[in-house]
Design a protein around this motif. Structure first.
Motif, PDB file in Angstrom:
ATOM      1  N   GLY A   6      18.344  14.035   3.707  1.00 46.29           N
ATOM      2  CA  GLY A   6      18.421  13.148   4.861  1.00 46.29           C
ATOM      3  C   GLY A   6      17.119  12.485   5.248  1.00 46.29           C
ATOM      4  N   TYR A   7      16.081  12.559   4.403  1.00 47.23           N
ATOM      5  CA  TYR A   7      14.790  11.930   4.715  1.00 47.23           C
ATOM      6  C   TYR A   7      14.761  10.507   4.174  1.00 47.23           C
ATOM      7  CZ  TYR A   7      12.960  16.537   5.929  1.00 47.23           C
ATOM      8  OH  TYR A   7      12.746  17.756   6.519  1.00 47.23           O
ATOM      9  N   ARG A   8      14.170   9.588   4.967  1.00 47.60           N
ATOM     10  CA  ARG A   8      13.982   8.204   4.548  1.00 47.60           C
ATOM     11  C   ARG A   8      12.571   7.766   4.917  1.00 47.60           C
ATOM     12  NH1 ARG A   8      17.838   8.102   7.966  1.00 47.60           N
ATOM     13  NH2 ARG A   8      16.854   6.591   9.347  1.00 47.60           N
ATOM     14  N   VAL A   9      11.833   7.235   3.946  1.00 45.95           N
ATOM     15  CA  VAL A   9      10.531   6.628   4.220  1.00 45.95           C
ATOM     16  C   VAL A   9      10.786   5.166   4.526  1.00 45.95           C
ATOM     17  CG1 VAL A   9       8.250   6.077   3.302  1.00 45.95           C
ATOM     18  CG2 VAL A   9       9.352   8.232   2.668  1.00 45.95           C
ATOM     19  N   GLU A  10      10.322   4.736   5.695  1.00 44.39           N
ATOM     20  CA  GLU A  10      10.531   3.362   6.139  1.00 44.39           C
ATOM     21  C   GLU A  10       9.189   2.669   6.328  1.00 44.39           C
ATOM     22  OE1 GLU A  10      14.549   4.449   8.718  1.00 44.39           O
ATOM     23  OE2 GLU A  10      12.615   4.355   9.753  1.00 44.39           O
ATOM     24  N   ALA A  11       9.040   1.492   5.763  1.00 48.70           N
ATOM     25  CA  ALA A  11       7.810   0.713   5.910  1.00 48.70           C
ATOM     26  C   ALA A  11       7.809   0.043   7.281  1.00 48.70           C
ATOM     27  CB  ALA A  11       7.690  -0.308   4.791  1.00 48.70           C
ATOM     28  N   CYS A  44      -2.883  -2.245   9.234  1.00 50.25           N
ATOM     29  CA  CYS A  44      -2.687  -3.048   8.026  1.00 50.25           C
ATOM     30  C   CYS A  44      -1.299  -2.766   7.456  1.00 50.25           C
ATOM     31  CB  CYS A  44      -3.734  -2.689   6.967  1.00 50.25           C
ATOM     32  SG  CYS A  44      -5.421  -3.140   7.375  1.00 50.25           S
ATOM     33  N   PHE A  45      -0.928  -1.491   7.495  1.00 54.94           N
ATOM     34  CA  PHE A  45       0.361  -1.054   6.968  1.00 54.94           C
ATOM     35  C   PHE A  45       0.681   0.294   7.593  1.00 54.94           C
ATOM     36  CE2 PHE A  45       2.839   1.237   3.625  1.00 54.94           C
ATOM     37  CZ  PHE A  45       3.950   0.423   3.613  1.00 54.94           C
ATOM     38  N   ALA A  46       1.947   0.556   7.796  1.00 54.11           N
ATOM     39  CA  ALA A  46       2.354   1.846   8.349  1.00 54.11           C
ATOM     40  C   ALA A  46       3.711   2.240   7.793  1.00 54.11           C
ATOM     41  CB  ALA A  46       2.420   1.783   9.883  1.00 54.11           C
ATOM     42  N   VAL A  47       3.921   3.541   7.743  1.00 57.38           N
ATOM     43  CA  VAL A  47       5.231   4.074   7.387  1.00 57.38           C
ATOM     44  C   VAL A  47       5.618   5.130   8.402  1.00 57.38           C
ATOM     45  CG1 VAL A  47       5.036   3.636   4.908  1.00 57.38           C
ATOM     46  CG2 VAL A  47       4.347   5.848   5.820  1.00 57.38           C
ATOM     47  N   ARG A  48       6.905   5.307   8.505  1.00 52.41           N
ATOM     48  CA  ARG A  48       7.428   6.415   9.287  1.00 52.41           C
ATOM     49  C   ARG A  48       8.514   7.073   8.446  1.00 52.41           C
ATOM     50  NH1 ARG A  48      10.932   3.137  13.881  1.00 52.41           N
ATOM     51  NH2 ARG A  48      12.715   2.750  12.524  1.00 52.41           N
ATOM     52  N   PHE A  69     -10.781   0.192   3.876  1.00 47.18           N
ATOM     53  CA  PHE A  69      -9.506   0.661   4.397  1.00 47.18           C
ATOM     54  C   PHE A  69      -9.662   2.138   4.735  1.00 47.18           C
ATOM     55  CE2 PHE A  69      -8.568  -2.856   1.615  1.00 47.18           C
ATOM     56  CZ  PHE A  69      -7.586  -3.573   2.294  1.00 47.18           C
ATOM     57  N   GLN A  70      -8.929   2.587   5.724  1.00 51.98           N
ATOM     58  CA  GLN A  70      -8.924   4.001   6.064  1.00 51.98           C
ATOM     59  C   GLN A  70      -7.483   4.452   6.273  1.00 51.98           C
ATOM     60  OE1 GLN A  70     -11.032   5.244   9.646  1.00 51.98           O
ATOM     61  NE2 GLN A  70     -11.435   7.225   8.704  1.00 51.98           N
ATOM     62  N   ILE A  71      -7.169   5.608   5.714  1.00 50.66           N
ATOM     63  CA  ILE A  71      -5.858   6.210   5.917  1.00 50.66           C
ATOM     64  C   ILE A  71      -5.971   7.114   7.139  1.00 50.66           C
ATOM     65  CG2 ILE A  71      -4.177   7.830   4.950  1.00 50.66           C
ATOM     66  CD1 ILE A  71      -4.872   6.646   2.189  1.00 50.66           C
ATOM     67  N   ALA A  92       3.565   6.338  -0.312  1.00 51.62           N
ATOM     68  CA  ALA A  92       3.898   5.009   0.207  1.00 51.62           C
ATOM     69  C   ALA A  92       2.638   4.244   0.610  1.00 51.62           C
ATOM     70  CB  ALA A  92       4.852   5.130   1.393  1.00 51.62           C
ATOM     71  N   LEU A  93       1.698   4.933   1.254  1.00 54.50           N
ATOM     72  CA  LEU A  93       0.451   4.271   1.649  1.00 54.50           C
ATOM     73  C   LEU A  93      -0.353   3.853   0.428  1.00 54.50           C
ATOM     74  CD1 LEU A  93      -0.688   6.520   4.653  1.00 54.50           C
ATOM     75  CD2 LEU A  93       0.642   4.394   4.719  1.00 54.50           C
ATOM     76  N   MET A  94      -0.433   4.726  -0.576  1.00 52.08           N
ATOM     77  CA  MET A  94      -1.187   4.401  -1.785  1.00 52.08           C
ATOM     78  C   MET A  94      -0.513   3.280  -2.569  1.00 52.08           C
ATOM     79  SD  MET A  94      -3.929   6.082  -1.552  1.00 52.08           S
ATOM     80  CE  MET A  94      -4.591   5.611  -3.152  1.00 52.08           C
ATOM     81  N   ASP A  95       0.816   3.263  -2.614  1.00 51.85           N
ATOM     82  CA  ASP A  95       1.518   2.162  -3.281  1.00 51.85           C
ATOM     83  C   ASP A  95       1.157   0.839  -2.626  1.00 51.85           C
ATOM     84  OD1 ASP A  95       2.779   3.907  -5.039  1.00 51.85           O
ATOM     85  OD2 ASP A  95       4.719   3.836  -4.013  1.00 51.85           O
ATOM     86  N   TRP A  96       1.123   0.821  -1.284  1.00 55.87           N
ATOM     87  CA  TRP A  96       0.773  -0.413  -0.576  1.00 55.87           C
ATOM     88  C   TRP A  96      -0.672  -0.818  -0.887  1.00 55.87           C
ATOM     89  CZ3 TRP A  96      -2.857  -2.124   2.869  1.00 55.87           C
ATOM     90  CH2 TRP A  96      -2.617  -3.387   3.431  1.00 55.87           C
ATOM     91  N   LEU A  97      -1.576   0.151  -0.866  1.00 57.45           N
ATOM     92  CA  LEU A  97      -2.987  -0.154  -1.159  1.00 57.45           C
ATOM     93  C   LEU A  97      -3.145  -0.708  -2.571  1.00 57.45           C
ATOM     94  CD1 LEU A  97      -4.602   2.885   0.630  1.00 57.45           C
ATOM     95  CD2 LEU A  97      -5.173   0.479   1.076  1.00 57.45           C
ATOM     96  N   HIS A  98      -2.485  -0.099  -3.549  1.00 56.91           N
ATOM     97  CA  HIS A  98      -2.582  -0.600  -4.929  1.00 56.91           C
ATOM     98  C   HIS A  98      -2.036  -2.016  -5.044  1.00 56.91           C
ATOM     99  CE1 HIS A  98      -4.246   2.841  -7.021  1.00 56.91           C
ATOM    100  NE2 HIS A  98      -3.397   3.638  -6.380  1.00 56.91           N
ATOM    101  N   ALA A  99      -1.039  -2.349  -4.261  1.00 56.84           N
ATOM    102  CA  ALA A  99      -0.436  -3.679  -4.318  1.00 56.84           C
ATOM    103  C   ALA A  99      -1.206  -4.726  -3.522  1.00 56.84           C
ATOM    104  CB  ALA A  99       1.010  -3.612  -3.807  1.00 56.84           C
ATOM    105  N   HIS A 100      -1.955  -4.312  -2.469  1.00 52.37           N
ATOM    106  CA  HIS A 100      -2.544  -5.290  -1.552  1.00 52.37           C
ATOM    107  C   HIS A 100      -4.062  -5.266  -1.424  1.00 52.37           C
ATOM    108  CE1 HIS A 100       1.680  -5.069  -0.258  1.00 52.37           C
ATOM    109  NE2 HIS A 100       1.511  -6.346  -0.029  1.00 52.37           N
ATOM    110  N   ALA A 101      -4.703  -4.161  -1.682  1.00 54.10           N
ATOM    111  CA  ALA A 101      -6.153  -4.092  -1.515  1.00 54.10           C
ATOM    112  C   ALA A 101      -6.848  -4.722  -2.727  1.00 54.10           C
ATOM    113  CB  ALA A 101      -6.604  -2.641  -1.352  1.00 54.10           C
ATOM    114  N   PRO A 102      -7.893  -5.510  -2.491  1.00 54.79           N
ATOM    115  CA  PRO A 102      -8.632  -6.108  -3.604  1.00 54.79           C
ATOM    116  C   PRO A 102      -9.326  -5.047  -4.469  1.00 54.79           C
ATOM    117  CG  PRO A 102      -9.128  -7.228  -1.538  1.00 54.79           C
ATOM    118  CD  PRO A 102      -8.370  -5.978  -1.190  1.00 54.79           C
ATOM    119  N   ASP A 103      -9.652  -5.451  -5.684  1.00 57.24           N
ATOM    120  CA  ASP A 103     -10.391  -4.582  -6.591  1.00 57.24           C
ATOM    121  C   ASP A 103     -11.674  -4.084  -5.919  1.00 57.24           C
ATOM    122  OD1 ASP A 103     -10.880  -3.381  -9.164  1.00 57.24           O
ATOM    123  OD2 ASP A 103     -12.348  -4.968  -9.549  1.00 57.24           O
ATOM    124  N   ARG A 104     -11.988  -2.823  -6.094  1.00 58.42           N
ATOM    125  CA  ARG A 104     -13.198  -2.162  -5.611  1.00 58.42           C
ATOM    126  C   ARG A 104     -13.197  -1.951  -4.088  1.00 58.42           C
ATOM    127  NH1 ARG A 104     -16.361  -0.290  -9.071  1.00 58.42           N
ATOM    128  NH2 ARG A 104     -18.215  -0.392  -7.800  1.00 58.42           N
TER     129      ARG A 104
END
Length: 144
Positions: A6-11, A44-48, A69-71, A92-104
Motif C-alpha cells: 500500500g505504499y506510493r512514492v509521489e513526486a 527544487c524537488f520533493a517527494v512524499r 544541492f542539498q538533500i 526518488a531524490l537521486m533519480d531527480w538529481l541525475h535527471a536535472h542537476a548539471p554535471d559536477r
C-alpha cells in the motif's frame, strides 16, 4: 518498499501540516510554520510517501538549481520505518538529481546517526577530515 503493502512514492511536496507532523514524529528538529511555508515553496524537488490515505514519509532537494544541492527532510513515521520507505525516498531524490542537476553539481546532506548507512548506499561519503559540516540555528530574539 513494497507497493503491494500500500505504499506510493509521489513526486509532490508534502502539505505544511504533513511536513511539520513528520518532522516531529521522526525526531527531526521543529520548524516554525512561517519558515516551513516559505521553505516548502522553494524546494527544487520533493517527494512524499503515502500509505493508503496517510502521508508517512517525505524528502526534499533544495539548492541553487545549478552548482549546489542539498538533500533534506528525510523523514519516515516510526510505524513505517524498516519497510524500505527511506530507501524509496532517497532513490526518488537521486533519480531527480541525475535527471536535472548539471554535471559536477555538489550534492550534500547531513546524516544523523545510523542514517549514514542508508546514504552510503547512494554514494555519499563522510567528508571529514578534509572538511567538516558546520551549522547554526538562527533565533529572532538573539542580538547580533
Amino acid at each position: 518498499m513494497n507497493a503491494e503493502a500500500g505504499y506510493r512514492v509521489e513526486a509532490l511536496t508534502p502539505s505544511l501540516h504533513d511536513y511539520l507532523r513528520l518532522r516531529q514524529l521522526s525526531g527531526l528538529s521543529p520548524k516554525s510554520e512561517a519558515g516551513a511555508r516559505i521553505g516548502l515553496a522553494h524546494s527544487c524537488f520533493a517527494v512524499r510517501v503515502a500509505h493508503g490515505a496517510e502521508i508517512v514519509g517525505m524528502g526534499r532537494v533544495i539548492g541553487d538549481g545549478g552548482c549546489f544541492f542539498q538533500i533534506v527532510d528525510i523523514a519516515v513515521a516510526p510505524a513505517h520505518q524498516g519497510q524500505g520507505v527511506g530507501k524509496a525516498i532517497m532513490a526518488a531524490l537521486m533519480d531527480w538529481l541525475h535527471a536535472h542537476a548539471p554535471d559536477r553539481a555538489y550534492v550534500s546532506l547531513i546524516a544523523d546517526g545510523p542514517a549514514k548507512h542508508l546514504y552510503a548506499r547512494f554514494g555519499f561519503a563522510e567528508t571529514a577530515p578534509a572538511s567538516v559540516g558546520m551549522a547554526r540555528l538562527l533565533r529572532r530574539d538573539e542580538a547580533v
